[in-house]
Write an enzyme that holds these catalytic residues in place. Structure first.
Site, PDB file in Angstrom:
ATOM      1  CG  ASN A 194       2.350  11.466   5.308  1.00 46.49           C
ATOM      2  OD1 ASN A 194       1.894  10.356   5.005  1.00 46.49           O
ATOM      3  ND2 ASN A 194       2.582  12.411   4.411  1.00 46.49           N
ATOM      4  CD  GLU A 195       1.199  13.310  11.381  1.00 49.96           C
ATOM      5  OE1 GLU A 195       0.467  12.387  10.953  1.00 49.96           O
ATOM      6  OE2 GLU A 195       1.078  14.496  11.009  1.00 49.96           O
ATOM      7  CD  GLU A 203      -2.926   0.917   2.422  1.00 52.21           C
ATOM      8  OE1 GLU A 203      -2.664   0.108   3.340  1.00 52.21           O
ATOM      9  OE2 GLU A 203      -3.968   1.598   2.380  1.00 52.21           O
TER      10      GLU A 203
END
Ligand SMILES: Cc1cc2nc3c(=O)[nH]c(=O)nc-3n(C[C@H](O)[C@H](O)[C@H](O)COP(=O)(O)OP(=O)(O)OC[C@H]3O[C@@H](n4cnc5c(N)ncnc54)[C@H](O)[C@@H]3O)c2cc1C
Length: 385
Positions: free
Chosen positions: A369-370, A254
């Site tokens: 994204n963290e 993914e």
């Protein structure tokens, strides 16, 4: 890394281009020129019609073996196909969570009978798969999954709830993580299950996104009985209680290679340059457009490097997190510049503004994204937790 294409690859590109250009025009004409969003009920059916056209002519899953509906294309040819796909303006793949996420894990962990029974139907759009991982209290921290499956005679009894299931309301099957050892904690004791959504005791409730499309569903399990043979070859993918490593392989696909290939961004970058030429814009915004185009090109180069490694037998690892950071931020960059070029007209420009709204979800789905920065810090840079 050899950056030249062979004569066979050029021929493959020409064949793909010709088929895609001709057929996407036919498909659009049949559906009134501009088909509806694939995240609406009407649009999903229209997009399914497209998926089946791809399958009938062998273009649905080019890199799969022909016995499962593919055309035995190399990873290089798959990249070429993806470039041509988006260049021709073909629509988003509504089967993506099956063909790009689940399928690589079925190839890696599935038994021959699971592969034979599941893959071809998936490629043909006969079975439509959605991803049932997130729960109301398990998103970034996926290891806190509480949906459970209890072993009973001939199958499993399921209880719990999944959420944010993309296109769940339109799909026929779900793959999900369930806690099968009640005494287990975190990553242990989880099993990766495959199931039809019409299993008695399973309720699917579609709900709207901020843009109004019914692109999400919640899936409830209330003493649902999942028979061992509800899916050809069996409902457990990989080992019982070994679900975490299968899920991480799915996440690698993914974030890394399959879900968002460079072709998608190269095509958007070209459209952005065309928009900049048409609208003029000041030097600042034109410079940003050129930089964004270079970022799309850099993603292409980086992917060629990744494919070189994969072709040499490497497995995708934590680097997939860097790839995900790059494509999700690039998508926002490209669309924000387009809106700046359009100015007030962005309010009435459907495609750019709708795609910009969706780009904003890129830093959330496929793991925020963290979280990707945490993975990169700990596993690639060796920084302390
Ligand atoms: C468009 C879209 C499609 C999706 N499709 C699916 C799907 O098909 N199937 C599915 O199962 N899920 C799907 N999701 C859900 C997605 O996987 C989750 O939204 C995502 O994993 C984040 O979980 P959460 O929403 O619970 O946020 P939370 O985990 O509650 O996070 C909230 C915020 O806290 C931050 N945060 C959390 N933990 C940390 C940490 N340790 N360090 C630093 N920051 C942290 C996060 O980055 C985020 O900004 C989809 C989401 C979107 C937006």
């Amino acid at each position: 890394m050899d950056l030249t294409w062979s004569a066979e690859e050029d021929a493959f590109r020409a064949e793909a281009r010709s088929w895609l250009e001709t057929n996407v025009a036919i498909w659009r004409a049949i559906h009134g020129g501009e088909p509806a969003s694939g995240d609406t009920r009407e649009g999903f059916a229209q997009h399914l019609d497209w998926e089946r056209r791809l399958f009938d002519d062998g273009w649905a899953v080019v890199s799969w073996p022909s016995e499962h509906g593919g055309r035995d294309a190399s990873l290089w040819e798959w990249l070429i196909f993806e470039e041509e796909y988006y260049r021709a303006g073909c629509p988003p793949r509504v089967t993506q969570n099956g063909i790009f996420l689940l399928a690589p894990s079925i190839f890696e962990f599935g038994t021959p009978s699971q592969q034979a029974g599941i893959l071809r139907r998936m490629a043909a759009g006969d079975d439509l798969w959605c991803q049932g991982w997130s729960e109301p209290n398990a998103g970034s921290d996926l290891a806190s999954v509480t949906s459970r499956a209890e072993r009973v005679d001939g199958g499993w009894t399921l209880n719990g709830q999944k959420t944010w299931t993309t296109r769940g309301a339109f799909c026929t099957h779900v793959f999900g993580l369930f806690r099968t050892d009640p005494a287990s904690e975190r990553h242990r004791g989880l099993t990766y299950l495959l199931m039809p959504l019409d299993t008695p005791g399973v309720t699917v409730r579609g709900f709207g996104r901020l843009d109004g499309d019914e692109g999400f569903a919640e899936v409830f399990f209330e003493d649902a009985f999942l028979a061992d043979d509800a899916v050809p070859g069996g409902v457990v993918l990989g080992e019982p209680e070994g679900g975490w490593s299968v899920a991480m392989a799915t996440a690698g696909s993914e974030r890394g290679l399959t879900l968002r290939s460079p072709g998608r961004f190269l095509a958007t970058a070209e459209r952005l340059l065309a928009l900049a030429r048409a609208r003029g814009g000041d030097d600042g915004v034109r410079r940003r457009a050129a930089t964004a185009w270079m970022h799309a090109d850099a993603y292409q180069q980086q992917t060629l490097m990744t494919v070189t490694k994969l072709a040499d037998g490497a497995k995708p690892g934590a680097e997939a997190s860097l790839t995900k950071l790059w494509w999700s931020e690039l998508d926002i960059e490209l669309h924000e510049i387009a809106l700046d070029l359009l100015g007030p007209d962005a309010e009435v420009d459907g495609p750019w503004s709708k795609a910009w709204q969706f780009s904003l979800s890129g830093p959330i789905y496929a793991g925020t994204n963290e979280i990707q920065r945490n993975i990169a810090a700990e596993r690639l840079l060796g920084l302390p937790r």
